[in-house]
Enzyme design. Structure first.
Site, short mmCIF file in Angstrom:
data_model
loop_
_atom_site.label_atom_id
_atom_site.label_comp_id
_atom_site.label_asym_id
_atom_site.label_seq_id
_atom_site.Cartn_x
_atom_site.Cartn_y
_atom_site.Cartn_z
CD GLU A 36 -2.33 1.96 0.42
OE1 GLU A 36 -2.31 3.20 0.29
OE2 GLU A 36 -2.95 1.22 -0.37
CB ALA A 37 0.95 4.21 -2.22
N GLY A 99 -10.43 4.29 -0.76
CA GLY A 99 -11.64 5.09 -0.66
C GLY A 99 -12.60 4.61 0.41
CG ASN A 103 -16.51 5.40 1.14
OD1 ASN A 103 -16.76 5.24 2.33
ND2 ASN A 103 -16.55 4.40 0.28
CB VAL A 233 4.04 0.14 -7.69
CG1 VAL A 233 4.44 -0.39 -9.06
CG2 VAL A 233 3.62 -0.99 -6.79
CG HIS A 505 -19.19 8.02 -7.39
ND1 HIS A 505 -20.54 8.27 -7.33
CD2 HIS A 505 -18.77 7.90 -6.10
CE1 HIS A 505 -20.93 8.29 -6.06
NE2 HIS A 505 -19.87 8.07 -5.29
CB ALA A 539 -13.86 1.83 -10.01
CB THR A 550 -17.93 3.58 -7.56
OG1 THR A 550 -17.18 4.62 -6.90
CG2 THR A 550 -18.63 4.17 -8.77
#
Length: 583
Positions: A36-37, A99, A103, A233, A505, A539, A550
């Site tokens: 995970e960044a 998100g 969210n 990455v 979204h 997505a 989403t």
């Protein structure tokens, strides 16, 4: 350089990546690495602002987002450099859970017709009957049972009932009924037009992100799962035309991870950017940046979609405001049909906000936010540099299709009409048009300065009616008065075009389709066409944005593609996954 080997490597722990990490490591047969960044949110150490049922404090924390990302919301006239709009901030999560950690927690599936359209456009197996088992698999519905609902999934879904709503939300529901809309109870099983208590991915007034739901303590203790946070990455590794791993910048220095298959889940903005930087996309564009072409796929970065939105807000009288005991600010939704030629049923959506900001003014103002559920407009993601350190250029081109403009103008009129119903007139005053502007974003950042400024303004808004109207007209409103807009089509159109915004979204930029479709990027199992060892599961693969927030559809996509991957694995194999905010 440190090196690792794994069967499945997931880079980026967003809404999709956490799902993949859980499902692909569950049997114990496959070595899984999750990268995970952003920073991690381990169980029992989640930050209070992340868990809060009111999400906007965490959302405006710069530490939680890709701070350099800006986008063009309006169409960009490329033949008129002087007429180009300004790039605007567009919050995309950069922390574990992606998100789903920031969210609004709306747990909206969309409509069966959304997914039937996916299948009709080449995404074989993604019709309603094909996706429903995975919607059921992800959820634990706390209110409803039956063949359309799951009861054992990791994501709890519930609805706050009207008896505990603030007066504004109850009045908005009554006003929608007065305007002719039918009340419903379950938006995820009743698919007609109507208003309803919004389903949320939230239990006991706490957020349940995919990091919380899928990366619990028992999952993290699996010996075959390694989680690396704060790791970005930089490139895919490629050998003889096949993706064989990634290189990344980890907290301890450079890192190389090898594997047989890579699945990118970096979201609709960063997934196509990662492909483009690694030679997958329109060949002419890649060569312009000196990038060797691995696969000439013209659809990479195209077909970008968002739900274009605007609001009407009003002053809430004291007795109808959200009380401190209830943190949740969003209780009521409305799905409706525009009647626009070519638009499906349920092509519009509206949500009532009983609180519009963390600050004192936010408690005084309520909003009806309306958006186009099924837009016709399409944008794109392109590179500005071959460097992974440079954000892509994002052009949403909202309202570039006139039908979207007409529907959003109609939605603004409907919101104004609902405020004019007796139920809302009884608890609100002075409706005015609003947008999610840069000024609103600035005030959304929690700071002493903003607290002082909004406290002064709030004192004035609760003063005499003449003073409130003057402050709303000259300090709060960023457009013509509502009554002028409704009386003048030209003024209304100018406001809608200039103030339109998205609702986070972003989707569709690496869409699924048939193998022979030149505009498709992935096939129905998430494989990138023409690139062995590479998939996408987020997505970006949506052929069209569903009539929904989403997050839940993205979790469904991750569940369905992880099941497809595992169905191909009769025994221990090598594979690799690149996920959410890791480009």
């Amino acid at each position: 350089m440190q090196t690792l080997e794994a069967d499945f490597i997931i880079v980026g722990g967003g809404s999709a990546g956490c799902v993949l990490a859980n499902r692909l490591s569950a049997s114990g047969r496959h070595r899984v690495v999750l990268i995970e960044a952003g920073r991690d949110q381990p169980p029992d150490r989640e930050e209070p602002a992340i868990l809060d049922s009111y999400p906007r404090v965490a959302y405006f924390n710069p530490a939680n987002i890709w701070a350099d990302l800006k986008v063009f919301l309006e169409p960009v006239p490329h033949n008129d450099p002087a007429g180009q709009p300004k790039a605007k901030r567009y919050e995309q999560a950069r922390l574990m859970g992606g998100g789903s950690s920031l969210n609004d927690m709306q747990a909206n599936r969309g409509l069966p017709s959304d997914y039937d359209d996916w299948a009709a456009n080449g995404a074989e197996g993604w019709d309603w009957q094909g996706v429903l088992p995975f919607f059921r698999k992800l959820e634990r519905d706390m209110d409803f049972a039956g063949p359309l609902h799951g009861d054992t999934g990791p994501i709890p879904i519930r609805r706050i009932q009207p008896e505990v709503w603030p007066g504004f939300s109850r009045a908005a529901a009554a006003a929608m009924v007065e305007a002719g809309f039918l009340p419903m109870q379950d938006q995820n099983a009743e698919f007609g037009d109507g208003c309803f208590p919004i389903a949320i991915s939230n239990a006991y007034d706490r957020r349940v992100s995919t990091a919380i739901a899928y990366l619990d303590n028992s999952t993290r203790r699996r010996s075959n799962l390694t989680i690396i946070a704060d790791c970005r990455v930089e490139a895919l590794t490629i050998s003889d035309g096949r993706v064989t791993g990634v290189t990344a910048r980890a907290p301890d220095g450079p890192l190389a991870i090898s594997g047989a298959e890579t699945i990118i889940c970096a979201g609709a903005l960063h997934s196509p950017a990662m492909l483009l930087r690694n030679g997958i996309g329109p060949a002419a564009e890649l060569r312009a940046f000196g990038i060797p072409v691995l696969a000439d796929r013209r659809g990479v970065g195209r077909n970008l979609q968002e739900h274009p939105a605007l609001s009407v807000s009003a002053y809430i009288r004291r007795e109808a405001r959200l009380q401190p005991a209830l943190r949740r600010h969003t209780h009521l939704g409305l799905r409706y049909s525009s009647g626009q030629a070519g638009a499906p049923q349920g092509d519009m959506y509206m949500v009532a906000l009983s609180k519009t900001g963390w600050h004192p003014v936010g408690l005084q103002l309520g909003s009806l936010v309306t958006w186009v559920n099924r837009p016709f407009s399409r944008g794109k993601v392109v590179l500005t540099s071959a460097s992974a350190a440079v954000e892509p250029r994002v052009e949403f081109a909202l309202l570039s299709d006139r039908r979207d403009l007409d529907r959003l103008m109609s939605g603004l009129r409907l919101a104004a009409g609902i405020f004019d119903q007796p139920a809302l007139r009884a608890v609100t005053d002075d409706p005015f048009p609003t947008s999610y502007s840069e000024r609103v974003r600035d005030l959304g950042i929690v700071s002493t300065k903003n607290r002082i400024l909004t406290s002064i303004l709030a004192f004035g808004l609760d003063g005499p009616a003449w003073l409130r109207r003057k402050l709303l007209r000259h300090v709060v409103t960023e457009g013509a008065p509502l009554e002028r807009m409704l009386a003048d089509e030209e003024i209304l159109e100018h406001f809608v075009r200039s103030a339109v915004h998205g609702v986070w979204h972003a989707s569709g930029s690496c869409r699924m389709g048939a193998h022979g479709d030149p505009d498709a990027v992935v096939t129905a199992d998430g494989r990138v066409i023409g690139v062995p060892g590479l998939r996408i599961a987020d997505a970006s693969v949506m052929p069209s944005v569903p009539s929904a927030n989403t997050n839940i559809p993205t979790i469904m996509i991750a569940e369905k593609i992880s099941a497809a991957i595992l169905s191909e694995q009769p025994g221990p194999t090598a594979a690799m996954v690149v996920s959410a905010d890791a480009s």
